[in-house]
Write a protein that holds these residues in place. Structure first.
Motif, short mmCIF file in Angstrom:
data_model
loop_
_atom_site.label_atom_id
_atom_site.label_comp_id
_atom_site.label_asym_id
_atom_site.label_seq_id
_atom_site.Cartn_x
_atom_site.Cartn_y
_atom_site.Cartn_z
N PHE A 133 1.38 -0.71 -0.03
CA PHE A 133 -0.16 0.17 0.18
C PHE A 133 0.67 1.25 0.10
O PHE A 133 1.89 1.84 0.71
N HIS A 135 1.31 4.78 -0.20
CA HIS A 135 1.09 6.48 0.20
C HIS A 135 1.70 7.38 -0.42
O HIS A 135 2.19 7.88 -0.08
N HIS A 169 -3.99 14.50 -2.71
CA HIS A 169 -2.94 12.51 -2.84
C HIS A 169 -3.44 11.60 -2.95
O HIS A 169 -4.68 11.61 -4.01
N VAL A 171 -2.90 7.35 -3.86
CA VAL A 171 -2.52 5.47 -3.32
C VAL A 171 -2.81 4.46 -4.71
O VAL A 171 -3.33 4.58 -5.41
N TYR A 197 6.49 9.22 -0.20
CA TYR A 197 5.07 8.17 -0.16
C TYR A 197 5.86 7.76 1.31
O TYR A 197 7.03 7.86 2.05
#
Length: 219
Positions: A133, A135, A169, A171, A197
């Motif tokens: 994941f 971000h 933003h 992901v 990140y």
């Protein structure tokens, strides 16, 4: 009699239009469940009871079609994707979770936009598997606030899901076998120092994402 039948048909038709309009207004919301460092210290039995209620509530919301996705991070916390009419409604759904009500998490809830991938039905049997994941957070925006990477995504089979929120933003979820750090380091918005990140190992089922439209959840 014909007038009465016509009125009934009209009322049914009007109701159908209203229901369809209500469904069309549903939005997707990303929810970050961040472990609350100031949470009350509870004994093991109370923690187990809250966790049991937390999981039961996830299943209840999923069965109602209001929760589309849920998965924990290694080390604590996790994410939800909710479907609701507005932000207030999404927050009301969260209030039914006993672990959230007990302040076990600090919650962030924002409207989201899916950029790649589909959230799919979760028929058993399935296995919990690891994803990366990533971000991406803006730090020094020079131009475009969000790198629209759809063409690049087409060349990256290991990017199984991607979404954006708050305009800037975003992901990207990669399969667990990918070299997520090398991928992120080579990302255009990391290269031009517009973004930073964070990579977190994240668990979900092997059926959470798919390319089969017949298995896509209703959203």
């Amino acid at each position: 009699m014909k007038t009465m039948k016509a009125l009934i048909v009209f009322l049914c038709f009007s109701l159908l239009i209203q229901l369809n309009a209500a469904q069309a207004q549903d939005q997707l919301f990303i929810v970050f469940l961040n472990t609350n460092p100031d949470r009350e210290q509870l004994d093991e039995d109370k923690v187990s009871a809250l966790q049991k209620g937390h999981l039961e509530n996830i299943q209840r919301l999923y069965d109602k079609g209001e929760l589309l996705l849920a998965g924990p991070f290694n080390g604590g916390g996790g994410v939800f994707v909710l479907k609701a009419g507005d932000l207030e409604s999404a927050r009301e759904l969260l209030s039914s979770d006993p672990a959230i009500s007990a302040n076990r998490f600090r919650i962030e809830t924002m409207p989201m936009q899916i950029d790649k991938g589909m959230i799919c039905t979760q028929e058993e049997p399935y296995d919990m598997i690891l994803f990366n994941f990533i971000h991406f957070t803006p730090v020094n925006l020079q131009g475009e606030s969000h790198w629209s990477a759809k063409e690049a995504y087409d060349d990256r089979e290991d990017v199984v899901f991607a979404f954006s929120y708050d305009d800037a933003h975003f992901v990207e979820v990669l399969n667990g076998e990918s070299d997520a750090e090398s991928y992120a380091d080579q990302h255009p918005l990391i290269q031009d120092k517009s973004y930073s990140y964070e990579i977190r190992p994240w668990l979900s089922t092997n059926k959470t994402f798919c390319n089969d439209k017949s298995k896509k959840l209703n959203y």
